[in-house]
Each structure stands twice: as C-alpha cells, then as structure tokens.
Design an enzyme around this catalytic site. Structure first.
Site, mmCIF file in Angstrom:
data_model
loop_
_atom_site.group_PDB
_atom_site.id
_atom_site.type_symbol
_atom_site.label_atom_id
_atom_site.label_comp_id
_atom_site.label_asym_id
_atom_site.label_seq_id
_atom_site.Cartn_x
_atom_site.Cartn_y
_atom_site.Cartn_z
ATOM 1 N N GLU A 190 -7.823 30.336 24.045
ATOM 2 C CA GLU A 190 -7.153 29.331 24.861
ATOM 3 C C GLU A 190 -6.276 29.858 25.998
ATOM 4 O OE1 GLU A 190 -7.076 25.598 21.734
ATOM 5 O OE2 GLU A 190 -5.174 26.501 22.333
ATOM 6 N N VAL A 191 -6.910 30.289 27.054
ATOM 7 C CA VAL A 191 -6.196 30.507 28.309
ATOM 8 C C VAL A 191 -5.595 29.159 28.718
ATOM 9 C CG1 VAL A 191 -6.472 31.076 30.753
ATOM 10 C CG2 VAL A 191 -7.688 32.404 29.000
#
Length: 342
Positions: A141-142
């Site tokens: 999860e950037v």
C-alpha cells in the site's frame, strides 16, 4: 490476462509478523500450524503473510536470524498442508502505510531504498528457489499519488535485482492510494511474464470501515446496513470521510447498491490486466467486525461473485483479530457461508 495459478482463494495472516508489538511472545503464539490446518480445511489454496522489516532487521539494518526462522517455519507449515504463500513486505525502513506513522523519507532517501533492495535480495537468496510455493509482494500500500513515478522507478530497480537471484519467482506489484484499482493503469509496465498486478478492495469504504477509529473524520458510532441506496452511500461518505464517494458517480441515487457496482470496479482492473497481459490479484478485501455479520455476508457474496466472474484470485483480510477476523466469535453465524465463497 494471465492466470495467477495457485492463488485463487486465500486469507491473510495479519497481525502476526506485522502491525504488532514485535515481541517473541506474539511471534510464538499468535499463529500456529493448527491455524494453517484450519485454513486448508476451508478449501483455500494460499495464505498471505504481512511482514514488517522489524522482524528481520534491527534499526541499523543488520539481519536478525531469529526473525527469519518464523518465515521458515511458516514455509514448512504451508508445504505440509499443500498451500502456497505470498510473502508481503508490509513496512520497510522509512515507510509505513499507517496513518499514524506515514511515509518518513523512503521515496527520497537513496540509503533507505538501498536497504529495501538488499532486504529483497536477502529474501531472494533464502526463498527464491521456492517459486513453486512462494511469491513476493514488494511493498504494501503505497499511499499518496505523488509517489507514483518514484515508486515505479524504485520497484523496477528492485525487480531487476531480485531477478538476478530469483529469475522466475512471481512478484506482486501494487500502486498508490493503498493499492487502489485506480492506480493499476499508472504502474510500471511488467518487466516479464512473472509480474502480478495487485490491488486491494474495501469498497465502499464507508461500509467496510464503518466506525473504524483509525479512519480520519470517521464517527466511531456510525453504523450502516449494506443494502443502502447509492445516495445514502454518498451522504454517509461525506459525513464520515469528509468526501463524496467518487466511485458512486453515475448510479441512480434512489437505487439500492447492487452487483453492478462491483462489476464496474473490477472491469477497470481487468481492462488494464488484459491490455498488458499481466496476472491480477486482490491481496486484501474484507469487512470490519463493527458491521452486522449478515451484512458482511451480503458484501462478500457480491464481491466474490465478481472475482469469480473475472477470474481474479484474492486473499481475505484477515484470519484472526485485526478488527476483521473471520475466526472471531462475532462471525460464527456467517463464517461457513463466507468461507464457501471467498
């Protein structure tokens, strides 16, 4: 679109080696081989294990052999039970998706990035020969879209360094907005046939995260049924997330949410995957335990019907606790039904 064989139906082992107090007691007791046997008995084919850098690195970047033993143990357990494994780096030094921690220099610090590359080279040396059983997920999860170009550059360099050691292991790649479907079109083009595009799906967020205390602006007393009108989803999203639900645009506000909502979400993911001939995978999806179990079941039925329609592999969040646990007591009345479709 390529198939992601062996990763059709899975579940996350959240809270064991990641998002925890990183104590020996936690590592030794939270998940056991009996849990893996239970997962196998559910008819699933894989588990996804989130791992924080803290497990295997000290603050100076020295490797902690004892930390790797827990991954080694899990590999034995899944092999004993004929399951596959996604090794997911949930946090790396200098970066966290958690709103309380946030990004702390990773995308602009070459030393942090080099440490990230070296950790994946270490994983590759240890586990890269197990490509029949394991795949790698570079980073969970950037967050912000502003990191998109930098992440494409970093992930491409990392994949190339992994490939020098593990030429055929599957590598999962997700993008900004916490692995959103929207980000898939902006991911770097797949370097080879063993790249998998990864997304997470907790839509509509106002339903799956109702009352969640970690969501900014959320009223922790807020609850809603799944079968609500599209207009209500917009209204509740604005009141509790301080934004309108953009994914609801174009729907009749008086109509109850239906399967067309999920079909349209998935179409964009499938379009990108087919255009680039890349495998597609949903690494997280689920409903907070504050929702009514019967409503959670309705949500699972709709989203899983669409996963099946488009041939998308997935892993539910999560096996135990973490506010989403499927084995937790509140899910007793619907667990078997959810397991049969997830």
């Amino acid at each position: 679109m390529r198939k992601f064989d062996g990763y059709s139906h899975g579940i996350n082992l959240g809270g064991w080696l990641s998002q925890c107090d990183h104590s020996k007691e936690r590592y030794d007791s939270f998940i056991s081989e009996e849990d893996i046997k239970t997962i196998k008995s559910w008819g699933l084919d894989h588990v996804r294990v989130p791992v924080d850098y803290n497990l295997v690195e000290d603050e100076d970047g020295n490797y902690k052999e004892e930390g790797f033993t827990y991954i080694d143990k899990l590999i034995k357990w899944v092999a004993n039970n004929d399951l596959n494994l996604v090794l997911d780096l949930h946090k790396t030094y200098g970066y966290s998706f958690d709103s309380g921690e946030k990004e702390s220099g990773f995308f602009d610090n070459e030393d942090y990035q080099e440490r990230f590359y070296k950790l994946w080279e270490e994983f590759s040396r240890r586990y890269g020969n197990l490509s029949n059983r394991i795949c790698f997920e570079l980073l969970n999860e950037v967050t912000d879209k502003e990191y998109c170009d930098k992440w494409n550059d970093i992930s491409t360099k990392c994949i190339k360094r992994i490939r020098a050691i593990a030429p055929d292991i599957k590598i999962l790649l997700g993008g900004y907005y916490n692995n959103s479907i929207e980000a898939l079109k902006d991911l770097a083009l797949p370097l080879d046939e063993n790249i998998v595009y990864n997304f997470h799906c907790y839509e509509p967020l106002i339903f799956t995260h109702q009352g969640a205390p970690w969501v900014e602006k959320m009223n922790t007393f807020f609850r809603m049924p799944f079968e609500s009108r599209y207009g209500d989803y917009d209204k509740y999203s604005y009141e509790n997330l301080n934004r309108f639900s953009e994914v609801m645009v174009g729907y009749d506000k008086e109509k109850l949410i239906g399967i067309e909502y999920f079909e349209n979400l998935m179409k964009e993911a499938v379009r990108v995957a087919e255009e680039r001939n890349v495998a597609l995978y949903c690494g997280e999806y689920g409903v907070i335990n504050l929702a009514r179990p019967e409503d959670a079941l309705k949500w699972y039925k709709m989203i899983c019907t669409c996963f099946d329609k488009y041939g998308i592999g997935r892993a539910a969040w999560s096996f135990k606790e973490m506010d989403f646990g499927l084995v937790d007591d509140n899910m007793d009345q619907v667990r078997d039904q959810i397991i049969s479709i997830m």
